[in-house]
Design a protein around this motif. Structure first.
Motif, PDB file in Angstrom:
ATOM      1  N   GLY A 163       0.823  -1.199   0.000  1.00  0.00           N
ATOM      2  CA  GLY A 163       0.000   0.000   0.000  1.00  0.00           C
ATOM      3  C   GLY A 163       0.855   1.246   0.000  1.00  0.00           C
ATOM      4  N   GLN A 164       0.563   2.170   0.918  1.00  0.00           N
ATOM      5  CA  GLN A 164       1.234   3.463   0.976  1.00  0.00           C
ATOM      6  C   GLN A 164       2.731   3.320   1.252  1.00  0.00           C
ATOM      7  OE1 GLN A 164      -0.320   5.914   4.079  1.00  0.00           O
ATOM      8  NE2 GLN A 164       1.236   7.500   3.845  1.00  0.00           N
ATOM      9  N   PRO A 165       3.609   3.938   0.443  1.00  0.00           N
ATOM     10  CA  PRO A 165       5.056   3.893   0.699  1.00  0.00           C
ATOM     11  C   PRO A 165       5.399   4.597   2.006  1.00  0.00           C
ATOM     12  CG  PRO A 165       4.589   4.620  -1.546  1.00  0.00           C
ATOM     13  CD  PRO A 165       3.280   4.648  -0.812  1.00  0.00           C
ATOM     14  N   LEU A 166       6.451   4.099   2.662  1.00  0.00           N
ATOM     15  CA  LEU A 166       6.885   4.679   3.933  1.00  0.00           C
ATOM     16  C   LEU A 166       8.237   5.353   3.847  1.00  0.00           C
ATOM     17  CD1 LEU A 166       5.831   2.005   6.590  1.00  0.00           C
ATOM     18  CD2 LEU A 166       4.684   4.132   6.000  1.00  0.00           C
ATOM     19  N   ASP A 167       9.089   4.925   2.930  1.00  0.00           N
ATOM     20  CA  ASP A 167      10.402   5.541   2.802  1.00  0.00           C
ATOM     21  C   ASP A 167      10.912   5.364   1.383  1.00  0.00           C
ATOM     22  OD1 ASP A 167      11.423   2.931   2.574  1.00  0.00           O
ATOM     23  OD2 ASP A 167      11.946   2.812   4.694  1.00  0.00           O
ATOM     24  N   THR A 168      12.110   5.844   1.149  1.00  0.00           N
ATOM     25  CA  THR A 168      12.672   5.781  -0.203  1.00  0.00           C
ATOM     26  C   THR A 168      13.329   4.448  -0.510  1.00  0.00           C
ATOM     27  OG1 THR A 168      14.756   6.738   0.611  1.00  0.00           O
ATOM     28  CG2 THR A 168      13.068   8.269  -0.214  1.00  0.00           C
ATOM     29  N   LYS A 169      13.389   3.547   0.494  1.00  0.00           N
ATOM     30  CA  LYS A 169      14.020   2.245   0.287  1.00  0.00           C
ATOM     31  C   LYS A 169      13.023   1.164  -0.120  1.00  0.00           C
ATOM     32  CE  LYS A 169      17.597   3.146   3.766  1.00  0.00           C
ATOM     33  NZ  LYS A 169      18.186   2.672   5.047  1.00  0.00           N
ATOM     34  N   GLY A 170      11.756   1.534  -0.297  1.00  0.00           N
ATOM     35  CA  GLY A 170      10.765   0.566  -0.764  1.00  0.00           C
ATOM     36  C   GLY A 170       9.825   0.044   0.288  1.00  0.00           C
ATOM     37  N   ALA A 171       9.998   0.437   1.554  1.00  0.00           N
ATOM     38  CA  ALA A 171       9.072  -0.013   2.597  1.00  0.00           C
ATOM     39  C   ALA A 171       7.681   0.552   2.337  1.00  0.00           C
ATOM     40  CB  ALA A 171       9.569   0.420   3.968  1.00  0.00           C
ATOM     41  N   ALA A 172       6.663  -0.259   2.639  1.00  0.00           N
ATOM     42  CA  ALA A 172       5.290   0.166   2.398  1.00  0.00           C
ATOM     43  C   ALA A 172       4.363  -0.475   3.427  1.00  0.00           C
ATOM     44  CB  ALA A 172       4.852  -0.217   0.984  1.00  0.00           C
ATOM     45  N   LYS A 173       3.247   0.191   3.673  1.00  0.00           N
ATOM     46  CA  LYS A 173       2.213  -0.429   4.507  1.00  0.00           C
ATOM     47  C   LYS A 173       1.675  -1.669   3.787  1.00  0.00           C
ATOM     48  CE  LYS A 173       0.418   1.321   7.726  1.00  0.00           C
ATOM     49  NZ  LYS A 173       0.653   1.193   9.181  1.00  0.00           N
ATOM     50  N   VAL A 174       1.261  -2.647   4.548  1.00  0.00           N
ATOM     51  CA  VAL A 174       0.669  -3.859   3.974  1.00  0.00           C
ATOM     52  C   VAL A 174      -0.831  -3.663   3.834  1.00  0.00           C
ATOM     53  CG1 VAL A 174       0.164  -6.296   4.359  1.00  0.00           C
ATOM     54  CG2 VAL A 174       2.464  -5.418   4.802  1.00  0.00           C
ATOM     55  N   LEU A 175      -1.335  -3.777   2.608  1.00  0.00           N
ATOM     56  CA  LEU A 175      -2.780  -3.704   2.388  1.00  0.00           C
ATOM     57  C   LEU A 175      -3.459  -5.013   2.766  1.00  0.00           C
ATOM     58  CD1 LEU A 175      -3.369  -1.762  -0.967  1.00  0.00           C
ATOM     59  CD2 LEU A 175      -3.825  -1.021   1.387  1.00  0.00           C
ATOM     60  N   ARG A 176      -2.852  -6.129   2.356  1.00  0.00           N
ATOM     61  CA  ARG A 176      -3.457  -7.429   2.672  1.00  0.00           C
ATOM     62  C   ARG A 176      -2.471  -8.552   2.386  1.00  0.00           C
ATOM     63  NH1 ARG A 176      -6.973  -9.603  -2.407  1.00  0.00           N
ATOM     64  NH2 ARG A 176      -6.029  -8.323  -4.043  1.00  0.00           N
ATOM     65  N   PHE A 177      -2.713  -9.674   3.059  1.00  0.00           N
ATOM     66  CA  PHE A 177      -2.031 -10.933   2.779  1.00  0.00           C
ATOM     67  C   PHE A 177      -2.986 -11.795   1.963  1.00  0.00           C
ATOM     68  CE2 PHE A 177       0.130  -9.340   6.471  1.00  0.00           C
ATOM     69  CZ  PHE A 177       1.442  -9.788   6.358  1.00  0.00           C
ATOM     70  N   VAL A 178      -2.453 -12.484   0.954  1.00  0.00           N
ATOM     71  CA  VAL A 178      -3.275 -13.304   0.073  1.00  0.00           C
ATOM     72  C   VAL A 178      -2.756 -14.733   0.098  1.00  0.00           C
ATOM     73  CG1 VAL A 178      -4.201 -13.583  -2.251  1.00  0.00           C
ATOM     74  CG2 VAL A 178      -3.636 -11.299  -1.404  1.00  0.00           C
ATOM     75  N   GLU A 179      -3.654 -15.676   0.225  1.00  0.00           N
ATOM     76  CA  GLU A 179      -3.281 -17.090   0.186  1.00  0.00           C
ATOM     77  C   GLU A 179      -2.781 -17.483  -1.199  1.00  0.00           C
ATOM     78  OE1 GLU A 179      -3.333 -19.820   2.642  1.00  0.00           O
ATOM     79  OE2 GLU A 179      -2.994 -17.897   3.610  1.00  0.00           O
ATOM     80  N   LYS A 180      -2.240 -18.683  -1.314  1.00  0.00           N
ATOM     81  CA  LYS A 180      -1.712 -19.169  -2.584  1.00  0.00           C
ATOM     82  C   LYS A 180      -2.790 -19.075  -3.669  1.00  0.00           C
ATOM     83  CE  LYS A 180       1.309 -22.338  -0.079  1.00  0.00           C
ATOM     84  NZ  LYS A 180       1.627 -23.742   0.256  1.00  0.00           N
ATOM     85  N   PRO A 181      -2.541 -18.312  -4.735  1.00  0.00           N
ATOM     86  CA  PRO A 181      -3.577 -18.099  -5.748  1.00  0.00           C
ATOM     87  C   PRO A 181      -3.531 -19.140  -6.856  1.00  0.00           C
ATOM     88  CG  PRO A 181      -1.685 -16.721  -6.216  1.00  0.00           C
ATOM     89  CD  PRO A 181      -1.329 -17.519  -4.980  1.00  0.00           C
ATOM     90  N   ASP A 182      -4.565 -19.129  -7.697  1.00  0.00           N
ATOM     91  CA  ASP A 182      -4.497 -19.936  -8.913  1.00  0.00           C
ATOM     92  C   ASP A 182      -3.638 -19.200  -9.939  1.00  0.00           C
ATOM     93  OD1 ASP A 182      -6.108 -17.904  -9.979  1.00  0.00           O
ATOM     94  OD2 ASP A 182      -7.951 -19.065  -9.770  1.00  0.00           O
ATOM     95  N   LEU A 183      -3.347 -19.848 -11.059  1.00  0.00           N
ATOM     96  CA  LEU A 183      -2.403 -19.291 -12.027  1.00  0.00           C
ATOM     97  C   LEU A 183      -2.889 -17.968 -12.631  1.00  0.00           C
ATOM     98  CD1 LEU A 183       0.268 -19.567 -13.501  1.00  0.00           C
ATOM     99  CD2 LEU A 183      -0.892 -20.990 -15.218  1.00  0.00           C
ATOM    100  N   PRO A 184      -4.163 -17.843 -13.059  1.00  0.00           N
ATOM    101  CA  PRO A 184      -4.589 -16.546 -13.610  1.00  0.00           C
ATOM    102  C   PRO A 184      -4.451 -15.413 -12.592  1.00  0.00           C
ATOM    103  CG  PRO A 184      -6.149 -18.256 -14.223  1.00  0.00           C
ATOM    104  CD  PRO A 184      -5.221 -18.869 -13.203  1.00  0.00           C
TER     105      PRO A 184
END
Length: 483
Positions: A163-184
């Motif tokens: 989600g929203q970036p926190l610094d210039t090194k690439g850190a960001a807030k986590v919007l969500r965790f997603v379980e193992k998806p299907d291929l599409p």
């Protein structure tokens, strides 16, 4: 203070027949001869300039094997703190109890870096840089997770949406965790650029983790506190052994830290890992570690390929010849052989599951079995007899024990044995000498020397199961155990 916490559990069923219940994935030797656990120890030690504590959470049955790997990694200057689980209870109980154990030793401000023992990371400088980034975020009260930049639409991993970036090194807030998806779905995640693979690695301070658990999983935290309070920690030879209370631990839920906390907290941030990463989750991943020949065949051990291509062979002692085949995985061990199409590498767990359902010994143990005092290898067995090669480490001894149903004949082939037999005192048995232990005799085998003691044991009797043993004394706390 920075404390690495290594989570060493899981059967690694997709890597059967090498990974088994009694010899799980972290103990596997990779093609370079090092185990995943040993590599993780070294990676944890690399986070220190000098001496430091390394916490390992593992099953109590793996304690002595884990210590052997720790010592083989030559990390004597670090203190090992082993938090020993009586049974498996997933990552949330493991992390909660480890955090409380660290709090008791180092206080609320200690920073934990949690890493699974079965991951492969080869760029240690990049790993250390990512940890340093995570530590700064953890000091500011964040729960930090490490995300891996996806290189393909992988369906075997969980994902993290940034989600929203926190610094210039690439850190960001986590919007969500997603379980193992299907291929599409995995393909959409890859194309969006917003998703990272969930590595299962975390960084946080003791006080932040406990505060977040108090808010989002208070019952789990209360159970963990009761469990740690009822557990004893004993320090010997620079190593802390803390066995968790079986009664209290059994009351804790079997739940991952993602479900219990990370998906509920609004205080989770993700940093993109700048290091290479593999969870070595299948034989295809192991094959990628081995150089290929002109026909893209790969092998560890002795293998012969004729009119064959795109195969992987791992053999522990026998020549494997592949003739006119392609896209096969062939894994040869002393008591089991796996032959699978490379496209079915993820389905090897189905083989392990069926063996477990049938209570087949090949799910649980290898022919060579590790013990606190050394190891034994079953060389041959049949009706009323079994032949073993037994190796006893210098200064180690088996328990004072007795068997109801079997006689044992020992022949020393290397080193010197000290033998106690039926209360008649002890005597030494030298190389090329032998002794006989009748059923019903109380006996003990010890290695008083400075090199490995190797004996050949011939068992005979009506019943030769490993549970035909009565222990009277044991240096490893196994008087009530069967093996």
């Amino acid at each position: 203070m920075l404390i690495p916490v290594i989570l060493s559990g899981g059967a690694g069923t997709r890597l059967w027949p090498v990974s088994r219940e009694g010899h799980p994935k972290p103990f596997m030797l990779l093609p370079d001869g090092q185990s995943l656990l040993g590599k993780t120890y070294r990676r944890a030690a690399g986070l220190f300039d000098g001496r430091g504590d390394i916490v390992t959470v593992t099953n109590r049955e793996y304690y002595f094997q884990s210590r052997d790997h720790y010592q083989s990694a030559h990390l004597e200057r670090h203190r090992g703190h082993f938090v020993l689980e009586p049974t498996g209870r997933n990552t949330a109980p493991a992390i909660a109890t480890a955090t409380l154990a660290v709090q008791a030793q180092h206080g609320d401000d200690a920073i934990l870096v949690v890493m699974p023992a079965d991951h492969l990371i080869r760029d240690e400088a990049a790993f250390q840089a990512s940890v340093a980034h995570a530590v700064e975020l953890a000091k500011n009260g964040h729960l930090v997770t490490f995300g891996v930049l996806p290189s393909a639409p992988e369906t075997g991993f969980g994902y993290i949406e940034r989600g929203q970036p926190l610094d210039t090194k690439g850190a960001a807030k986590v919007l969500r965790f997603v379980e193992k998806p299907d291929l599409p779905t995995a393909t959409q995640y890859l194309e969006s650029g917003r998703f990272l693979w969930n590595s299962g690695m975390f960084c946080f301070s003791v006080k932040t983790l406990l505060a977040e658990l108090q808010t989002h999983a208070p019952e789990l935290l209360e159970q963990a506190r009761a469990c740690v309070a009822a557990s004893t920690a004993v320090e010997t030879s620079g190593c802390v052994q803390q066995e968790l209370s079986a009664t209290h631990f059994a009351e804790m839920p079997d739940i991952s830290i993602d479900y219990a906390l990370m998906e509920r907290s609004a205080n989770v941030v993700v940093i993109p890992a700048t290091f290479d990463w593999s969870d070595i989750g299948s034989w295809s991943a192991v094959a990628d570690l081995v150089p290929a020949d002109a026909q893209n065949n790969r092998a560890t051990g002795e293998a012969l390929f004729i009119d064959s291509q795109h195969n992987f062979v791992q053999s522990e002692g026998r020549l494997v010849a592949a003739l006119g085949v392609e896209n096969l995985i062939i894994i040869d061990t002393a008591d089991a052989v796996l032959v699978a199409h490379a496209d079915r590498a993820q389905d090897v767990r189905r083989v392990a599951r069926q063996l477990k359902d049938k209570e087949h010994e090949a799910y649980r143990l290898h022919r060579t079995v590790s013990r606190p005092w050394g190891s034994y290898t079953v060389l041959e067995e049949g009706p009323r007899f079994k032949i073993k090669r037994i190796v006893v480490k210098p200064g180690a001894s088996l328990s004072l024990q007795m068997h109801h149903h079997r006689n044992e004949h020992w022949v020393v082939v290397e080193g010197m044995a000290k033998v106690t037999n039926n209360g008649s005192g002890s005597h030494l048995v030298a190389k090329n000498e032998s002794t006989f232990i009748p059923a019903g005799h109380k006996h003990r085998l010890e290695n008083p020397g400075v090199i490995d003691l190797v004996i050949i044991e011939v068992q005979s009797g009506e019943y030769l199961g490993e549970d035909d043993i009565v222990r009277f004394e044991d240096h490893y706390g196994r008087v009530d155990a069967c093996c």
